[in-house]
Design an enzyme around this catalytic site. Sequence first.
Site, PDB file in Angstrom:
ATOM      1  N   GLU A   1     -42.884  19.666 -22.602  1.00 56.71           N
ATOM      2  CA  GLU A   1     -41.486  20.503 -23.024  1.00 56.71           C
ATOM      3  C   GLU A   1     -41.228  21.296 -22.624  1.00 56.71           C
ATOM      4  O   GLU A   1     -42.360  22.005 -21.752  1.00 56.71           O
ATOM      5  CB  GLU A   1     -41.454  20.200 -24.452  1.00 56.71           C
ATOM      6  CG  GLU A   1     -41.584  19.574 -25.429  1.00 56.71           C
ATOM      7  CD  GLU A   1     -41.089  18.017 -24.981  1.00 56.71           C
ATOM      8  OE1 GLU A   1     -40.350  17.788 -24.618  1.00 56.71           O
ATOM      9  OE2 GLU A   1     -41.679  17.102 -26.017  1.00 56.71           O
TER      10      GLU A   1
ATOM     11  N   HIS B   1     -39.194  14.026 -29.561  1.00 57.91           N
ATOM     12  CA  HIS B   1     -39.707  15.392 -28.129  1.00 57.91           C
ATOM     13  C   HIS B   1     -40.697  16.215 -28.424  1.00 57.91           C
ATOM     14  O   HIS B   1     -39.969  17.747 -28.355  1.00 57.91           O
ATOM     15  CB  HIS B   1     -38.360  15.312 -27.675  1.00 57.91           C
ATOM     16  CG  HIS B   1     -37.633  14.403 -27.554  1.00 57.91           C
ATOM     17  ND1 HIS B   1     -37.354  14.157 -26.808  1.00 57.91           N
ATOM     18  CD2 HIS B   1     -36.221  14.366 -27.925  1.00 57.91           C
ATOM     19  CE1 HIS B   1     -36.818  13.147 -25.456  1.00 57.91           C
ATOM     20  NE2 HIS B   1     -35.832  13.340 -27.278  1.00 57.91           N
TER      21      HIS B   1
END
Length: 572
Positions: free
Chosen positions: A31, A170
């Site tokens: 990320e 995510h």
Amino acid sequence: MSAHPQLSFDEILTSEEVPLHEVTFVVVDLETTGGDRAQDAVTEIGAVKVRGGEVLGEFATLVNPDRGIPPSVVTITGITEAMVVDAPRVDAVLPAFLEFCRGCVLVAHNAPFDIGFLRAACERLGLRWPRPQVVDTVRLARRVLTRDETPNYKLGTLARVLHARTEPVHRALDDARATVDVLHALLERVGSLGLRTLDDLLSHLPDVTPQQRGKRGLADALPNAPGVYLFRGPRDEVLYVGTATDLRRRVRQYFTAGERRSRIKEMVAIAERVDHVECAHPLEAAVRELRLLAAHQPRYNRRSKQPQRAWWVVLTDEPFPRLSIVRTPRPGALGPFSSRGAAADAVEALQAATAVRRCTERISARAPRGRPCALHELGRCGAPCAGLQSAEEYEPEVIAVREVIGGRSAVLLERLRAELDRLSDAQRFEDAAAHRDRLARLVRALDRGQRLAALAAVEELVAARPDGRGGWHLAVVRHGRLAAAGTARRGVPPMPVVEALRASAETVVPGPGPLRGATADEARVVYRWLTTGGTRLVRCSTPWGEPAGAAGSWHAWLDKAVNGRTAYAAVD
């Protein structure tokens, strides 16, 4: 204990019949604060190590990106600035991750994104990127699944279509776990196509051209040893030169999906054979590569094809010397510089600290004729051209330049730092920033030149580096050039090998200039090897040391001045 022991990366790439279930994969997901590798930074790393369907370990950590996280990214990932403020920075995390995935094949969904960020972070931190094989599950899915089976190839869609046990959200570790399930499902599909090995898998991916597949056999005769390889064309011309710690492993990568450079794919299509030069250890390979690049100038290489074409800054030989940029080094020259622009920048910095004249005409010491220019009115030149300054009065400025280049004095650097302080105190911050950057570049150039010149001044130096297996890599260096290389394996007394290497080493006649005739590229490679990796000096013909006033004493200032970051690399 597993029935299938973990294979090293070398073993994976040197055996053509290793089943996929014996290959260790590290599935990684990142990320970040955005999608620009130059501007954005990693905020989280998650990775899962698997082999044969079994999870061997997991790696997960938040990362402090040292910058803000845009609200749009927070909305997607849920990672806030408060969550990462106490997290380790990437310089602490990345070495641990590289160790976690050492010897494994990396897997990522949309691999160019994740691998690109990891490589960029390695480059910024000065870490060596291990160049592992990479499997991109997006590309593999495009190869295996049709549009009738999946509407798109996003991770969330594939996880649903292939019944992954973890839903991607995510967050790095969850997405890596989902990618593991996707990978296993895709590998089951390719098994039905008769693909059994890692080579089969990489060759099946769409980025492998028919020419690449058809020439995999060019690597078969190469040894699993360090050395240099040469791709040759239909007229026996050298197309490309490269170096490798494992020749067969490296050359085989050119015929897989891991090779994505268009010009290299073009080169592979032309190549008829691959020659090699086996070397004692990586230093010899790196030096031989540089020398072969200079000898053959292969058209598919982009670097170091003209190692002698460096730029130098010298003082001219005349009654009133001035700074000049030249190609041929002389004693006391400053350099080497890779471009004329970099050399001109150093000249500008030196001129800002002295009253060395900037005009280019030759001035006689006996009857100078001319009129003072504007620099004289500004107090930056004594106007020797108009007879307002004698050679004796001019000499201290020349001595100051020689002293700072030779590392015997830092007076000019102190003058430039004082000017930086004056600009800052006057709140002329843009001028101060430009002045600071120019001073930093000058310090780097001086330090690089002084270090390499000190090495080149040593007539003979013998060094040994641990080979990681209880033995030694040995090198004989003469005037900054590698004269001989060898190994003393575990259990072999090293000193008889050292004496044999010295007796058979290349004779090196010192040439002109600070590097005594060595190329800047070779001197840099040798210096880096000597000063890293636990290398030890066995003997020196004369002491190898740097002058007390060398620019290396400015490390602390340089690290602090350039945005508080460690931006220093003496020989790069």
